[in-house]
Design a protein around this motif. Structure first.
Motif, mmCIF file in Angstrom:
data_model
loop_
_atom_site.group_PDB
_atom_site.id
_atom_site.type_symbol
_atom_site.label_atom_id
_atom_site.label_comp_id
_atom_site.label_asym_id
_atom_site.label_seq_id
_atom_site.Cartn_x
_atom_site.Cartn_y
_atom_site.Cartn_z
ATOM 1 N N LEU A 30 10.531 5.128 -0.224
ATOM 2 C CA LEU A 30 10.757 4.747 1.434
ATOM 3 C C LEU A 30 11.080 5.407 2.700
ATOM 4 O O LEU A 30 10.898 5.593 3.449
ATOM 5 C CB LEU A 30 11.711 3.244 1.676
ATOM 6 C CG LEU A 30 12.146 2.953 2.871
ATOM 7 C CD1 LEU A 30 11.055 1.907 3.590
ATOM 8 C CD2 LEU A 30 13.340 1.738 2.646
ATOM 9 N N VAL A 126 18.030 -4.184 2.623
ATOM 10 C CA VAL A 126 16.119 -4.294 2.974
ATOM 11 C C VAL A 126 15.401 -4.523 1.195
ATOM 12 O O VAL A 126 15.843 -4.044 0.179
ATOM 13 C CB VAL A 126 15.574 -2.603 2.921
ATOM 14 C CG1 VAL A 126 14.604 -2.470 2.432
ATOM 15 C CG2 VAL A 126 16.189 -2.039 4.092
ATOM 16 N N ASN A 128 12.060 -3.981 -0.781
ATOM 17 C CA ASN A 128 11.221 -3.736 -0.863
ATOM 18 C C ASN A 128 9.883 -4.128 -1.632
ATOM 19 O O ASN A 128 10.332 -4.982 -2.780
ATOM 20 C CB ASN A 128 11.187 -2.299 -1.530
ATOM 21 C CG ASN A 128 9.850 -1.146 -1.660
ATOM 22 O OD1 ASN A 128 9.477 -1.411 -0.367
ATOM 23 N ND2 ASN A 128 10.436 -0.049 -2.338
ATOM 24 N N LEU A 155 15.606 -7.018 6.590
ATOM 25 C CA LEU A 155 14.394 -6.814 6.412
ATOM 26 C C LEU A 155 14.142 -6.556 5.196
ATOM 27 O O LEU A 155 14.461 -6.480 4.228
ATOM 28 C CB LEU A 155 13.580 -5.785 6.936
ATOM 29 C CG LEU A 155 14.057 -6.115 8.537
ATOM 30 C CD1 LEU A 155 13.710 -4.044 9.475
ATOM 31 C CD2 LEU A 155 13.002 -6.903 9.093
ATOM 32 N N GLU A 156 12.282 -7.305 4.585
ATOM 33 C CA GLU A 156 11.639 -6.526 3.709
ATOM 34 C C GLU A 156 10.486 -5.916 4.182
ATOM 35 O O GLU A 156 10.376 -6.121 5.103
ATOM 36 C CB GLU A 156 10.905 -8.189 3.157
ATOM 37 C CG GLU A 156 12.054 -9.118 2.465
ATOM 38 C CD GLU A 156 11.454 -10.179 2.063
ATOM 39 O OE1 GLU A 156 11.874 -10.971 0.775
ATOM 40 O OE2 GLU A 156 10.835 -10.390 2.185
ATOM 41 N N CYS A 157 10.361 -5.267 2.968
ATOM 42 C CA CYS A 157 8.955 -3.749 3.449
ATOM 43 C C CYS A 157 8.473 -3.699 2.681
ATOM 44 O O CYS A 157 8.802 -4.096 1.515
ATOM 45 C CB CYS A 157 9.758 -2.981 3.374
ATOM 46 S SG CYS A 157 11.200 -2.379 2.878
ATOM 47 N N SER A 158 7.123 -3.100 2.442
ATOM 48 C CA SER A 158 6.802 -2.463 1.251
ATOM 49 C C SER A 158 6.209 -0.778 1.934
ATOM 50 O O SER A 158 5.687 -0.563 3.231
ATOM 51 C CB SER A 158 4.691 -2.896 1.703
ATOM 52 O OG SER A 158 4.720 -2.008 0.483
ATOM 53 N N ASN A 164 7.117 -2.832 7.786
ATOM 54 C CA ASN A 164 8.324 -3.050 7.947
ATOM 55 C C ASN A 164 9.307 -1.232 7.664
ATOM 56 O O ASN A 164 9.870 -1.454 8.106
ATOM 57 C CB ASN A 164 8.912 -3.979 7.762
ATOM 58 C CG ASN A 164 9.006 -4.861 8.504
ATOM 59 O OD1 ASN A 164 8.746 -5.012 9.681
ATOM 60 N ND2 ASN A 164 9.453 -6.407 8.358
ATOM 61 N N VAL A 165 8.160 0.272 7.796
ATOM 62 C CA VAL A 165 9.039 0.666 6.646
ATOM 63 C C VAL A 165 9.786 1.633 7.362
ATOM 64 O O VAL A 165 11.311 1.936 8.105
ATOM 65 C CB VAL A 165 8.018 1.814 6.543
ATOM 66 C CG1 VAL A 165 9.091 3.468 6.296
ATOM 67 C CG2 VAL A 165 7.739 1.867 5.261
ATOM 68 N N GLN A 167 10.559 -0.247 10.765
ATOM 69 C CA GLN A 167 11.794 -1.581 11.279
ATOM 70 C C GLN A 167 12.897 -1.034 11.039
ATOM 71 O O GLN A 167 14.123 -1.415 11.551
ATOM 72 C CB GLN A 167 10.888 -2.857 11.156
ATOM 73 C CG GLN A 167 10.179 -2.787 12.109
ATOM 74 C CD GLN A 167 8.400 -2.363 11.925
ATOM 75 O OE1 GLN A 167 8.261 -1.461 11.197
ATOM 76 N NE2 GLN A 167 7.283 -3.010 12.140
ATOM 77 N N CYS A 168 12.990 -1.047 9.155
ATOM 78 C CA CYS A 168 14.539 -0.609 8.339
ATOM 79 C C CYS A 168 15.204 0.270 9.492
ATOM 80 O O CYS A 168 16.284 0.242 9.309
ATOM 81 C CB CYS A 168 14.153 -0.342 7.073
ATOM 82 S SG CYS A 168 13.380 -1.280 6.227
#
Length: 210
Positions: A30, A126, A128, A155-158, A164-165, A167-168
C-alpha cells in the motif's frame, strides 16, 4: 544567513503516519503504491521502513513521514518508539484472512492504548485486497462495526488495483488537518526536527499545555 527561514519552509506541516497490522496484509505494498504508484508482492518488512511523500491537501503543502512497521511478533519490541508523536495511524487487515482482522482487537488496538502518546491521533481502519472478492472472509459490515467501536475512519482498498489507495491517506490527513492539536504538532515539527533552525517565536496555540 544564506537563505531566509520563509524560503526553507517549503511546506506548511510535517505529519508522522504509522502503518500497523499483521505481516502479509499489504502494508508495504500500500505504501509503495501511494508513494511511487507501483505494485510488488513484497517480502515481509524487517523492523521498520520509512518513506516521505509530499502532498497538497486542503490548500496546505504537507510532508508526510510514513512509517511501515513489521507485523511479526519478534520485531514487536522495536516498534513501541515509533508510536511516539504519530498524528495518524493506519490499522490494516487482509479481507481474505480472518486472523488478521481478529488480531486488530487482540493485538494492535492494545498496542495503540499502550504506546500512543497523543490521544487525538487519528486512526484509520483499512481492509486490503478487495481485488480478491471471491476469497473474502471479512465482510465490509464487520469492518464498519469495528471502526465504529474503536473510533476509526474506515475504507476498503486494493494496493494491487489502486482502488481507494490515495483515499486512505487523503481522508486520514484531512481529518488530521481538522484537529487543531495535531496541526500544532505538525507545525512545530517543521521548526524543530526538519531544519534544526533557531526556534521561531512561539505561537500561543503551540505553547499552550495539553
Amino acid at each position: 544567513m544564506d537563505s531566509s527561514s520563509s524560503s526553507q519552509l517549503e511546506f506548511d506541516y510535517v505529519f508522522k503516519l504509522l502503518m500497523i497490522g499483521d505481516s502479509g496484509v499489504g502494508k508495504s505494498s500500500l505504501l509503495l503504491r501511494f508513494t511511487s504508484d507501483s505494485f510488488e508482492d513484497l517480502s515481509p518488512t524487517i523492523g521498520v521502513d520509512f518513506k516521505l511523500k509530499m502532498v497538497t491537501l486542503g490548500g496546505k503543502k504537507l510532508r508526510l513521514a510514513i512509517w511501515d512497521t513489521a507485523g511479526q511478533e519478534r520485531f514487536r519490541t522495536l516498534t513501541s518508539s515509533y508510536y511516539r508523536g504519530a498524528q495518524g495511524i493506519i490499522m490494516m487487515y487482509d479481507v481474505t484472512r480472518r486472523d488478521t482482522f481478529t488480531n486488530l482487537s487482540d493485538v494492535w488496538a492494545k498496542e495503540i492504548d499502550l504506546y500512543l502518546t497523543n490521544q487525538d491521533c487519528v486512526k484509520m481502519l483499512v481492509g486490503n485486497k478487495v481485488d480478491k472478492e471471491n476469497e473474502r472472509v471479512v465482510t465490509k459490515k464487520e469492518g464498519i462495526n469495528f471502526a465504529r467501536e474503536y473510533g476509526c475512519l474506515f475504507l476498503e482498498c486494493s494496493a494491487k488495483t489502486r482502488v481507494n489507495v490515495e483515499q486512505c491517506f487523503e481522508e486520514l490527513v484531512l481529518k488530521i488537518l481538522d484537529t487543531p492539536s495535531l496541526c500544532a504538532e505538525g507545525s512545530s515539527g517543521i521548526k524543530t526536527n526538519i531544519f534544526k533552525q533557531k526556534p521561531l517565536q512561539a505561537d500561543a496555540s503551540m505553547s499552550s499545555c495539553c
